[in-house]
Design a protein around this motif. Structure first.
Motif, PDB file in Angstrom:
ATOM      1  N   GLU A  26      96.646 -44.317 141.914  1.00 41.78           N
ATOM      2  CA  GLU A  26      95.750 -44.797 140.866  1.00 41.78           C
ATOM      3  C   GLU A  26      96.076 -44.143 139.533  1.00 41.78           C
ATOM      4  OE1 GLU A  26      90.990 -45.523 139.987  1.00 41.78           O
ATOM      5  OE2 GLU A  26      91.614 -44.243 141.657  1.00 41.78           O
ATOM      6  N   CYS A  30      96.887 -45.985 135.982  1.00 42.47           N
ATOM      7  CA  CYS A  30      96.036 -45.700 134.822  1.00 42.47           C
ATOM      8  C   CYS A  30      96.848 -45.120 133.669  1.00 42.47           C
ATOM      9  CB  CYS A  30      94.917 -44.740 135.221  1.00 42.47           C
ATOM     10  SG  CYS A  30      93.664 -45.483 136.295  1.00 42.47           S
ATOM     11  N   LEU A  33      98.560 -47.903 131.918  1.00 47.22           N
ATOM     12  CA  LEU A  33      97.638 -48.681 131.085  1.00 47.22           C
ATOM     13  C   LEU A  33      97.334 -47.957 129.779  1.00 47.22           C
ATOM     14  CD1 LEU A  33      95.677 -51.129 130.782  1.00 47.22           C
ATOM     15  CD2 LEU A  33      93.906 -49.611 131.662  1.00 47.22           C
ATOM     16  N   VAL A  34      97.094 -46.656 129.852  1.00 45.97           N
ATOM     17  CA  VAL A  34      96.799 -45.893 128.633  1.00 45.97           C
ATOM     18  C   VAL A  34      97.966 -45.984 127.656  1.00 45.97           C
ATOM     19  CG1 VAL A  34      96.419 -43.570 127.718  1.00 45.97           C
ATOM     20  CG2 VAL A  34      95.167 -44.332 129.745  1.00 45.97           C
ATOM     21  N   ARG A  53      88.060 -50.548 131.764  1.00 45.37           N
ATOM     22  CA  ARG A  53      89.197 -50.008 132.521  1.00 45.37           C
ATOM     23  C   ARG A  53      89.938 -48.946 131.717  1.00 45.37           C
ATOM     24  NH1 ARG A  53      94.760 -53.131 134.293  1.00 45.37           N
ATOM     25  NH2 ARG A  53      95.635 -51.399 135.519  1.00 45.37           N
ATOM     26  N   TYR A  54      90.033 -49.121 130.414  1.00 40.40           N
ATOM     27  CA  TYR A  54      90.680 -48.120 129.556  1.00 40.40           C
ATOM     28  C   TYR A  54      89.920 -46.795 129.607  1.00 40.40           C
ATOM     29  CZ  TYR A  54      92.052 -45.785 125.193  1.00 40.40           C
ATOM     30  OH  TYR A  54      92.464 -44.864 124.254  1.00 40.40           O
ATOM     31  N   HIS A  56      87.954 -45.846 132.023  1.00 39.83           N
ATOM     32  CA  HIS A  56      88.167 -45.361 133.389  1.00 39.83           C
ATOM     33  C   HIS A  56      89.528 -44.684 133.519  1.00 39.83           C
ATOM     34  CE1 HIS A  56      88.598 -45.430 137.788  1.00 39.83           C
ATOM     35  NE2 HIS A  56      89.743 -46.068 137.606  1.00 39.83           N
ATOM     36  N   SER A  57      90.547 -45.264 132.905  1.00 40.19           N
ATOM     37  CA  SER A  57      91.903 -44.717 133.009  1.00 40.19           C
ATOM     38  C   SER A  57      92.012 -43.363 132.320  1.00 40.19           C
ATOM     39  CB  SER A  57      92.908 -45.704 132.402  1.00 40.19           C
ATOM     40  OG  SER A  57      92.917 -46.922 133.125  1.00 40.19           O
ATOM     41  N   ILE A  60      90.594 -40.886 134.711  1.00 40.58           N
ATOM     42  CA  ILE A  60      91.522 -40.610 135.815  1.00 40.58           C
ATOM     43  C   ILE A  60      92.649 -39.686 135.344  1.00 40.58           C
ATOM     44  CG2 ILE A  60      93.289 -41.650 137.287  1.00 40.58           C
ATOM     45  CD1 ILE A  60      90.555 -42.026 138.419  1.00 40.58           C
ATOM     46  N   CYS A  61      93.155 -39.919 134.141  1.00 44.16           N
ATOM     47  CA  CYS A  61      94.228 -39.064 133.620  1.00 44.16           C
ATOM     48  C   CYS A  61      93.742 -37.627 133.432  1.00 44.16           C
ATOM     49  CB  CYS A  61      94.758 -39.629 132.303  1.00 44.16           C
ATOM     50  SG  CYS A  61      95.727 -41.146 132.480  1.00 44.16           S
ATOM     51  N   TYR A  77      92.455 -36.242 126.994  1.00 45.67           N
ATOM     52  CA  TYR A  77      92.012 -37.557 127.463  1.00 45.67           C
ATOM     53  C   TYR A  77      90.513 -37.781 127.287  1.00 45.67           C
ATOM     54  CZ  TYR A  77      96.640 -37.941 129.564  1.00 45.67           C
ATOM     55  OH  TYR A  77      97.995 -38.006 129.759  1.00 45.67           O
ATOM     56  N   TYR A 174      84.984 -50.581 138.896  1.00 48.16           N
ATOM     57  CA  TYR A 174      85.797 -49.366 138.792  1.00 48.16           C
ATOM     58  C   TYR A 174      85.066 -48.111 139.267  1.00 48.16           C
ATOM     59  CZ  TYR A 174      89.013 -52.279 136.174  1.00 48.16           C
ATOM     60  OH  TYR A 174      89.889 -53.279 135.806  1.00 48.16           O
TER      61      TYR A 174
END
Length: 277
Positions: A26, A30, A33-34, A53-54, A56-57, A60-61, A77, A174
């Motif tokens: 994941e 992510c 995407l970033v 989603r951005y 969320h990403s 995650i980062c 982040y 998400y």
């Protein structure tokens, strides 16, 4: 005979490695995407779900940085901020803070200054690739700005009720419902996400990021090509460091050798016909 032993991995470090192993697929998606949102790709549309989603990403980062104890990127982040934004967006209908965050992340566009640098490079430097690299960087910034405008356009085009419905649906997709966010924020304070620098964590981070760097920077403009003057290949053999030739210098090796002016000086005892000089 020398016996080498592998040092034992601390329990917490092993737990961090195991947790990242589960998170890695994941995280890779992510991270990609970033990078795309930040200019590697120009999106034709940027629906509300993509904004969720951005956020969320980014979380995650940051999760990855906490697990592998990468101090430099833990705060970069702003993952905890993203969770707070998603919670208040669903509960308090606070879209303004999300807009401010998107501007903070994406609206860093010094186009005028960069264009001046491109012009200067074209007229003052030739065949060193600097102008083309600056032009490529400007295109990345332009993509970032267009992505920001597309995201804001999607947020502003919807009635408030429909916007909130899409936000809540995407947050559920998400894994960021209000109850889940409360647990996720609480987990941030657990020992698993504390900063614990360790060689094994650093090595794991380097392997992952090296592979991702190759994957993300795969466009022709990002690949090695004509170098700029900043990274000109070195020429060998290299000259001595801080070499400075003094004009008029005469290399005198001994009082009676190579002494064109017959100057009398003493640097070390030397035997001559008349005795020691």
């Amino acid at each position: 005979m020398m016996i080498t032993t592998t040092p034992a991995i601390p329990t917490l470090v092993q737990q961090k490695l195991d947790a990242f192993e589960r998170l890695q697929p994941e995280f890779e998606a992510c991270f990609q995407l970033v990078q795309d949102v930040h200019g590697q790709q120009r999106f034709a549309s940027f629906p509300v779900a993509l904004t969720v989603r951005y956020l969320h990403s980014l979380w995650i980062c940051e999760h990855k940085s906490r697990l592998l104890s990468v101090f430099q990127t833990i705060k970069e982040y702003e993952g905890k901020t993203c969770l707070e934004l998603l919670r208040h967006w669903q509960g308090d209908e606070n879209t303004a803070d999300v807009v401010a965050f998107l501007q903070h992340k994406l609206d860093m566009l010094p186009f005028a200054n960069l264009t001046r640098q491109v012009q200067a490079a074209r007229y003052t430097r030739t065949n060193d690739g600097l102008a083309s690299r600056l032009t490529h960087g400007r295109a990345i910034l332009l993509n970032r700005g267009i992505n920001l405008m597309m995201a804001l356009d999607a947020l502003f085009a919807l009635p408030q009720e429909e916007l909130l419905q899409q936000v809540r649906t995407a947050c559920e997709q998400y894994g960021h419902t209000p109850d889940q966010i409360a647990r996720q924020l609480q987990e941030e304070d657990s020992p698993l996400y504390t900063y614990v620098p360790h060689q094994m964590l650093a090595q794991r981070n380097m392997r992952v990021m090296n592979a991702l760097g190759v994957s993300v920077l795969r466009k022709p403009a990002d690949l090695p090509g004509q170098r700029t003057w900043r990274v000109v290949p070195s020429t060998e053999p290299l000259s001595p460091f801080a070499e400075q030739v003094v004009s008029g210098y005469l290399d005198l090796t001994a009082p009676w050798h190579n002494n064109l002016k017959a100057d009398r000086f003493v640097d070390r005892p030397e035997q001559s016909n008349s005795g020691t000089v």
